[in-house]
Write a protein that holds these residues in place. Structure first.
Motif, PDB file in Angstrom:
ATOM      1  N   ILE A   1       0.828  -1.217   0.000  1.00 51.32           N
ATOM      2  CA  ILE A   1       0.000   0.000   0.000  1.00 51.32           C
ATOM      3  C   ILE A   1       0.865   1.271   0.000  1.00 51.32           C
ATOM      4  O   ILE A   1       0.341   2.373   0.078  1.00 51.32           O
ATOM      5  N   SER A   2       2.177   1.095  -0.098  1.00 52.39           N
ATOM      6  CA  SER A   2       3.065   2.259  -0.144  1.00 52.39           C
ATOM      7  C   SER A   2       3.652   2.408  -1.542  1.00 52.39           C
ATOM      8  O   SER A   2       4.333   1.522  -2.042  1.00 52.39           O
ATOM      9  N   SER A   3       3.391   3.566  -2.157  1.00 48.02           N
ATOM     10  CA  SER A   3       3.939   3.778  -3.500  1.00 48.02           C
ATOM     11  C   SER A   3       5.457   3.964  -3.438  1.00 48.02           C
ATOM     12  O   SER A   3       6.151   3.750  -4.427  1.00 48.02           O
ATOM     13  N   SER A   4       5.980   4.348  -2.277  1.00 47.60           N
ATOM     14  CA  SER A   4       7.446   4.460  -2.143  1.00 47.60           C
ATOM     15  C   SER A   4       8.075   3.065  -2.195  1.00 47.60           C
ATOM     16  O   SER A   4       9.200   2.894  -2.678  1.00 47.60           O
ATOM     17  N   VAL A   5       7.333   2.085  -1.708  1.00 54.06           N
ATOM     18  CA  VAL A   5       7.817   0.698  -1.789  1.00 54.06           C
ATOM     19  C   VAL A   5       7.756   0.218  -3.244  1.00 54.06           C
ATOM     20  O   VAL A   5       8.675  -0.441  -3.738  1.00 54.06           O
ATOM     21  N   SER A   6       6.674   0.609  -3.958  1.00 52.94           N
ATOM     22  CA  SER A   6       6.590   0.237  -5.389  1.00 52.94           C
ATOM     23  C   SER A   6       7.821   0.734  -6.133  1.00 52.94           C
ATOM     24  O   SER A   6       8.368   0.054  -6.995  1.00 52.94           O
ATOM     25  N   LYS A   7       8.248   1.949  -5.787  1.00 52.90           N
ATOM     26  CA  LYS A   7       9.394   2.551  -6.487  1.00 52.90           C
ATOM     27  C   LYS A   7      10.619   1.636  -6.411  1.00 52.90           C
ATOM     28  O   LYS A   7      11.317   1.423  -7.406  1.00 52.90           O
ATOM     29  N   VAL A   8      10.865   1.090  -5.233  1.00 52.10           N
ATOM     30  CA  VAL A   8      12.022   0.216  -5.059  1.00 52.10           C
ATOM     31  C   VAL A   8      11.788  -1.132  -5.757  1.00 52.10           C
ATOM     32  O   VAL A   8      12.696  -1.695  -6.373  1.00 52.10           O
TER      33      VAL A   8
ATOM     34  N   ASN B   1       3.940  -3.539   7.774  1.00 48.54           N
ATOM     35  CA  ASN B   1       2.756  -2.702   7.589  1.00 48.54           C
ATOM     36  C   ASN B   1       2.699  -1.579   8.628  1.00 48.54           C
ATOM     37  O   ASN B   1       2.525  -1.856   9.819  1.00 48.54           O
ATOM     38  N   PRO B   2       2.824  -0.314   8.180  1.00 48.85           N
ATOM     39  CA  PRO B   2       2.776   0.791   9.150  1.00 48.85           C
ATOM     40  C   PRO B   2       1.429   0.856   9.862  1.00 48.85           C
ATOM     41  O   PRO B   2       1.355   1.247  11.022  1.00 48.85           O
ATOM     42  N   MET B   3       0.349   0.428   9.168  1.00 50.23           N
ATOM     43  CA  MET B   3      -0.984   0.519   9.791  1.00 50.23           C
ATOM     44  C   MET B   3      -1.138  -0.481  10.941  1.00 50.23           C
ATOM     45  O   MET B   3      -2.046  -0.356  11.752  1.00 50.23           O
TER      46      MET B   3
ATOM     47  N   GLU C   1       3.939  -2.047  12.555  1.00 49.48           N
ATOM     48  CA  GLU C   1       5.120  -2.898  12.392  1.00 49.48           C
ATOM     49  C   GLU C   1       6.387  -2.080  12.099  1.00 49.48           C
ATOM     50  O   GLU C   1       7.487  -2.619  12.095  1.00 49.48           O
ATOM     51  N   THR C   2       6.195  -0.774  11.851  1.00 46.19           N
ATOM     52  CA  THR C   2       7.344   0.095  11.589  1.00 46.19           C
ATOM     53  C   THR C   2       7.835   0.763  12.881  1.00 46.19           C
ATOM     54  O   THR C   2       8.736   1.583  12.849  1.00 46.19           O
ATOM     55  N   ARG C   3       7.200   0.442  13.990  1.00 49.24           N
ATOM     56  CA  ARG C   3       7.539   1.085  15.276  1.00 49.24           C
ATOM     57  C   ARG C   3       8.342   0.174  16.192  1.00 49.24           C
ATOM     58  O   ARG C   3       8.672   0.560  17.301  1.00 49.24           O
ATOM     59  N   THR C   4       8.611  -1.045  15.759  1.00 48.63           N
ATOM     60  CA  THR C   4       9.325  -1.973  16.645  1.00 48.63           C
ATOM     61  C   THR C   4      10.810  -1.581  16.718  1.00 48.63           C
ATOM     62  O   THR C   4      11.349  -0.985  15.772  1.00 48.63           O
TER      63      THR C   4
ATOM     64  N   PHE D   1      17.492   3.209   4.104  1.00 52.71           N
ATOM     65  CA  PHE D   1      16.095   3.649   4.021  1.00 52.71           C
ATOM     66  C   PHE D   1      16.028   4.795   3.008  1.00 52.71           C
ATOM     67  O   PHE D   1      17.040   5.191   2.458  1.00 52.71           O
ATOM     68  N   GLU D   2      14.848   5.330   2.757  1.00 49.10           N
ATOM     69  CA  GLU D   2      14.540   6.372   1.754  1.00 49.10           C
ATOM     70  C   GLU D   2      14.598   5.769   0.338  1.00 49.10           C
ATOM     71  O   GLU D   2      15.675   5.416  -0.176  1.00 49.10           O
ATOM     72  N   SER D   3      13.414   5.711  -0.282  1.00 50.35           N
ATOM     73  CA  SER D   3      13.286   5.002  -1.565  1.00 50.35           C
ATOM     74  C   SER D   3      14.238   5.497  -2.663  1.00 50.35           C
ATOM     75  O   SER D   3      14.835   4.686  -3.370  1.00 50.35           O
ATOM     76  N   CYS D   4      14.391   6.814  -2.798  1.00 48.66           N
ATOM     77  CA  CYS D   4      15.247   7.314  -3.897  1.00 48.66           C
ATOM     78  C   CYS D   4      16.714   6.973  -3.630  1.00 48.66           C
ATOM     79  O   CYS D   4      17.464   6.643  -4.568  1.00 48.66           O
TER      80      CYS D   4
ATOM     81  N   THR E   1      13.977   6.166  10.698  1.00 49.53           N
ATOM     82  CA  THR E   1      12.860   7.104  10.591  1.00 49.53           C
ATOM     83  C   THR E   1      11.524   6.407  10.845  1.00 49.53           C
ATOM     84  O   THR E   1      10.483   7.053  10.932  1.00 49.53           O
ATOM     85  N   GLY E   2      11.547   5.088  10.912  1.00 50.74           N
ATOM     86  CA  GLY E   2      10.303   4.343  11.117  1.00 50.74           C
ATOM     87  C   GLY E   2       9.432   4.325   9.875  1.00 50.74           C
ATOM     88  O   GLY E   2       8.229   4.084   9.958  1.00 50.74           O
ATOM     89  N   LYS E   3      10.049   4.582   8.722  1.00 47.22           N
ATOM     90  CA  LYS E   3       9.266   4.597   7.489  1.00 47.22           C
ATOM     91  C   LYS E   3       9.704   3.481   6.549  1.00 47.22           C
ATOM     92  O   LYS E   3      10.858   3.045   6.581  1.00 47.22           O
ATOM     93  N   ILE E   4       8.752   3.036   5.729  1.00 45.11           N
ATOM     94  CA  ILE E   4       9.056   2.075   4.676  1.00 45.11           C
ATOM     95  C   ILE E   4       9.130   2.857   3.356  1.00 45.11           C
ATOM     96  O   ILE E   4       8.484   3.901   3.237  1.00 45.11           O
ATOM     97  N   PRO E   5       9.924   2.380   2.398  1.00 43.84           N
ATOM     98  CA  PRO E   5      10.683   1.139   2.362  1.00 43.84           C
ATOM     99  C   PRO E   5      12.027   1.242   3.079  1.00 43.84           C
ATOM    100  O   PRO E   5      12.541   2.327   3.323  1.00 43.84           O
ATOM    101  N   ALA E   6      12.583   0.029   3.339  1.00 44.74           N
ATOM    102  CA  ALA E   6      13.967  -0.078   3.792  1.00 44.74           C
ATOM    103  C   ALA E   6      14.505  -1.378   3.212  1.00 44.74           C
ATOM    104  O   ALA E   6      13.723  -2.268   2.855  1.00 44.74           O
TER     105      ALA E   6
HETATM  106  N1  LIG Z   1      10.519   9.845   1.598  1.00 41.74           N
HETATM  107  C1  LIG Z   1      10.224   8.495   2.028  1.00 41.74           C
HETATM  108  C2  LIG Z   1       8.741   8.383   2.259  1.00 41.74           C
HETATM  109  C3  LIG Z   1       8.410   7.106   2.964  1.00 41.74           C
HETATM  110  C4  LIG Z   1       7.027   7.115   3.547  1.00 41.74           C
HETATM  111  O1  LIG Z   1       6.387   8.160   3.702  1.00 41.74           O
HETATM  112  N2  LIG Z   1       6.562   5.929   3.874  1.00 41.74           N
HETATM  113  C5  LIG Z   1       5.255   5.812   4.477  1.00 41.74           C
HETATM  114  C6  LIG Z   1       4.417   4.848   3.663  1.00 41.74           C
HETATM  115  S1  LIG Z   1       4.200   5.488   2.032  1.00 41.74           S
HETATM  116  C7  LIG Z   1       5.430   5.279   5.874  1.00 41.74           C
HETATM  117  O2  LIG Z   1       6.305   4.484   6.149  1.00 41.74           O
HETATM  118  N3  LIG Z   1       4.581   5.740   6.781  1.00 41.74           N
HETATM  119  C8  LIG Z   1       4.544   5.251   8.128  1.00 41.74           C
HETATM  120  C9  LIG Z   1       4.887   6.280   9.139  1.00 41.74           C
HETATM  121  O3  LIG Z   1       5.222   7.415   8.780  1.00 41.74           O
HETATM  122  O4  LIG Z   1       4.781   5.941  10.303  1.00 41.74           O
HETATM  123  C10 LIG Z   1      10.694   7.502   0.959  1.00 41.74           C
HETATM  124  O5  LIG Z   1      10.646   7.848  -0.216  1.00 41.74           O
HETATM  125  O6  LIG Z   1      11.120   6.403   1.302  1.00 41.74           O
END
Ligand SMILES: N[C@@H](CCC(=O)N[C@@H](CS)C(=O)NCC(=O)O)C(=O)O
Length: 219
Positions: free
Chosen positions: A9-16, A33-35, A38-41, A64-67, A50-55
């Protein structure tokens, strides 16, 4: 061994995933799944502080950081999608940054307020939605003009900049954002969606989110 952490459900993950497929790299997809928090463990935060996906984790190297992930993958594989030439690289970076900073932010406002806020019971912010749509109306013509004059975003060659934009546009249908008024952008997108690196993802972004929505509704 490459491990990708993220969710469909993350387009940033699609990018990778587009980049991994394009480079013909095999990977294990660790559903994160952030919802479901699972990104907070603690374990995940050692991979993505940063607690964000993708990694990703490649033989112990975590990023981390898709780009940035895509730049790294293309560089270690000597791929033409991120060439050695400094000027070519700089142009790819410029379009990548424009899309990541400006277009993705505006798309995010629309997607959040039209899809994710209602889906998760969060408050919709009509002003944020209005601003997002207004910015997209400014940015889409810029992209359309660039793609009228060039086959790809950074010029004649397909590059990481295209993968970035393709993934940022993934939520268009779901968030009811039409690019029909921008024929060059529309044609470019349709062309890339027919490519093996996209088709290999086997499932469209919209389907992943619809599945998540039904699961949420059934809770
Ligand atoms: N700039 C980051 C954006 C990543 C991002 O915003 N990921 C979202 C999902 S699309 C996420 O992990 N959200 C969960 C959160 O912020 O707790 C990248 O390109 O990797």
């Amino acid at each position: 061994m490459i491990k990708l952490y993220g969710s469909g459900i993350s387009s940033s993950v699609s990018k990778v995933r587009y980049c991994l497929n394009y480079l013909n790299l095999k990977y294990d997809w660790e559903q994160t799944n952030p919802m479901a928090n699972e990104t907070r463990t603690q374990e995940f935060l050692t991979i993505s502080p940063t607690g964000k996906i993708p990694a990703i984790d490649i033989d112990g190297f975590k990023l981390f950081e898709s780009c940035s992930i895509n730049r790294y993958l293309a560089t270690i594989n000597n791929s033409s999608i991120y060439p050695q030439d400094a000027k070519k690289k700089a142009i790819i970076d410029a379009w990548t940054d424009y899309v990541a900073v400006h277009v993705a932010n505006a798309m995010g406002r629309v997607l959040y307020n039209r899809v994710f806020a209602p889906m998760t019971g969060q408050k919709v912010d009509p002003e944020s939605l209005r601003v997002g749509l207004e910015f997209l109306d400014k940015y889409f013509p810029v992209l359309d003009k660039q793609l009228f004059a060039n086959a790809y975003l950074a010029g004649r060659e397909f590059s990481l900049a295209d993968m970035n934009l393709l993934s940022v546009l993934d939520p268009c249908e779901l968030a009811e954002i039409s690019i029909d008024r921008f024929p060059s952008l529309k044609k470019w997108r349709a062309g890339l969606k027919s490519q093996p690196f996209y088709q290999k993802c086997y499932r469209d972004y919209t389907e992943f989110v619809q599945e998540a929505m039904s699961a949420k509704a059934g809770q």
